[in-house]
Design a protein around this motif. Structure first.
Motif, mmCIF file in Angstrom:
data_model
loop_
_atom_site.group_PDB
_atom_site.id
_atom_site.type_symbol
_atom_site.label_atom_id
_atom_site.label_comp_id
_atom_site.label_asym_id
_atom_site.label_seq_id
_atom_site.Cartn_x
_atom_site.Cartn_y
_atom_site.Cartn_z
ATOM 1 N N GLU A 73 -58.514 -17.464 -50.355
ATOM 2 C CA GLU A 73 -58.459 -16.894 -49.007
ATOM 3 C C GLU A 73 -58.802 -17.955 -47.966
ATOM 4 N N LYS A 74 -59.820 -18.769 -48.256
ATOM 5 C CA LYS A 74 -60.174 -19.864 -47.338
ATOM 6 C C LYS A 74 -59.041 -20.880 -47.250
ATOM 7 N N LEU A 75 -58.413 -21.162 -48.396
ATOM 8 C CA LEU A 75 -57.282 -22.088 -48.414
ATOM 9 C C LEU A 75 -56.135 -21.538 -47.573
ATOM 10 N N ASN A 76 -55.886 -20.247 -47.666
ATOM 11 C CA ASN A 76 -54.817 -19.619 -46.888
ATOM 12 C C ASN A 76 -55.068 -19.778 -45.389
ATOM 13 N N ASN A 77 -56.317 -19.600 -44.968
ATOM 14 C CA ASN A 77 -56.666 -19.788 -43.555
ATOM 15 C C ASN A 77 -56.451 -21.237 -43.129
ATOM 16 N N ALA A 78 -56.795 -22.185 -44.025
ATOM 17 C CA ALA A 78 -56.601 -23.606 -43.713
ATOM 18 C C ALA A 78 -55.117 -23.939 -43.601
ATOM 19 N N ILE A 79 -54.291 -23.329 -44.448
ATOM 20 C CA ILE A 79 -52.842 -23.560 -44.391
ATOM 21 C C ILE A 79 -52.286 -23.063 -43.051
ATOM 22 N N LYS A 80 -52.725 -21.889 -42.617
ATOM 23 C CA LYS A 80 -52.257 -21.340 -41.336
ATOM 24 C C LYS A 80 -52.623 -22.262 -40.179
ATOM 25 N N GLU A 81 -53.803 -22.896 -40.303
ATOM 26 C CA GLU A 81 -54.262 -23.783 -39.228
ATOM 27 C C GLU A 81 -53.601 -25.155 -39.287
ATOM 28 N N LYS A 82 -53.544 -25.750 -40.500
ATOM 29 C CA LYS A 82 -53.085 -27.138 -40.630
ATOM 30 C C LYS A 82 -51.606 -27.268 -40.978
#
Length: 342
Positions: free
Chosen positions: A221-230
């Motif tokens: 879930e944290k990785l998914n948020n990072a993907i959306k941002e980066k």
């Protein structure tokens, strides 16, 4: 060659009868036939025989069977058993170990220490590796999907990374000493995900905490948020192609449901194949090389070191690791499923 030898002996006898010595005779032979035609020790040997009244120019008969070695048979024995010793081969061929050593040197064969591999592959493992590599390679030729690939894994990061070094000492002095790391060194688990542009997300787990399905799903879930941002282009349009290994937390039903919820395409990965995971064969190897000899006093120091290490690597570094995959798939196919060693 034997005819030349006998011819030279006739010349030696001729000059012996003319009153020349061994050195003078060798010079005369080499002046006509070349500097390597005959050596001085050979001339001296024959002149000693002539002085003793022995004028027989033939080679003396040798006792026992002449030593011969079937090179093809020797190569077959080595091919069938790469661990065979020189003594073993010599016993089989009924020759001396020195003869085998001489022939292996001529063939350019040397003994090398075996390389450790992650797992003793079964026939099914090998078949799976070949099959998956063929399908991935075929897909890549039709659809270059590596620009959408995000891959990740875990690695224990040791605080005190002891490495042996060479130091100057005088002859006869003992080598410098260095203490080994403890049997259970202080360490922290690094969890990391990257793509061709760089690190997308990483974290260090709290001390004494390891990965299970619950922890892994929270990380996704944290990785998914990072993907959306980066990497918004992956989140919004292209879609993520996700690669991780077959560790139990990665393949549990809970994790599979989470990946379905995220809508990522999970790339199939053959079991026991760290040689086909860029984090293992590329990123972690580079990281461990940087850590060797480094002493990190605490977790914050470890965090700082990792921040510096990852920030110093440009996008080309990460792209190179990801784009090594097609050649590795091809090599697995060509090597009949065996590990890619480099």
């Amino acid at each position: 060659m034997s005819e030349n030898k006998e011819h030279f002996r006739h010349i030696m006898l001729f000059y012996f009868r003319k009153g020349k010595n061994a050195l003078q005779t060798r010079e005369k032979i080499c002046a006509v036939y070349g500097t390597d035609a005959v050596d001085h020790s050979t001339c001296r040997k024959w002149f000693r025989k002539f002085k003793q009244g022995n004028f027989n120019l033939k080679d003396a008969l040798r006792v026992g069977r002449p030593v011969t070695t079937d090179i093809d048979q020797m190569k077959t024995l080595i091919h069938n058993n790469r661990h065979a010793t020189t003594y073993d081969i010599a016993q089989t061929l009924n020759v001396t170990a020195m003869t085998i050593s001489r022939h292996t040197r001529k063939l350019g064969l040397i003994k090398k220490l075996d390389t450790w591999v992650p797992h003793q592959l079964t026939e099914k493992n090998i078949t799976d590796r070949i099959s998956l590599c063929k399908s991935l390679l075929e897909r890549y030729k039709n659809e270059p999907f590596l620009n959408r690939l995000i891959t990740g894994d875990e690695k224990w990061t040791v605080y005190n990374n002891v490495s042996r070094k060479r130091s100057w000492s005088k002859s006869g002095e003992p080598a410098q000493t260095i203490a080994k790391a403890g049997l259970h060194p202080k360490k922290v688990m690094l969890c990391i995900w990257c793509d061709m542009k760089g690190i997308v997300y990483f974290e260090l787990l709290p001390p004494n905490k390891t990965i299970d399905s619950g922890v892994y799903c929270l990380q996704l879930e944290k990785l998914n948020n990072a993907i959306k941002e980066k990497r918004p282009e992956l989140a919004n349009r292209k879609g993520v192609v996700f690669l991780h290994d077959n560790a139990r937390p990665h393949t549990s039903m809970q994790t599979k449901n989470k990946l379905l919820q995220l809508g990522w395409e999970v790339l199939r990965h053959p079991p026991y194949s760290p040689d086909l995971a860029p984090t293992d064969f590329y990123l972690f190897r580079s990281l461990q090389n940087a850590l060797n000899g480094i002493n990190l006093p605490d977790m914050q120091s470890c965090q700082n070191f990792l921040n510096d290490f990852f920030s110093q690597k440009n996008a080309e570094f990460y792209k190179k690791g990801i784009f090594k995959l097609p050649k590795r798939w091809e090599k697995v196919i060509n090597e009949n499923g065996q590990y890619v060693i480099n």
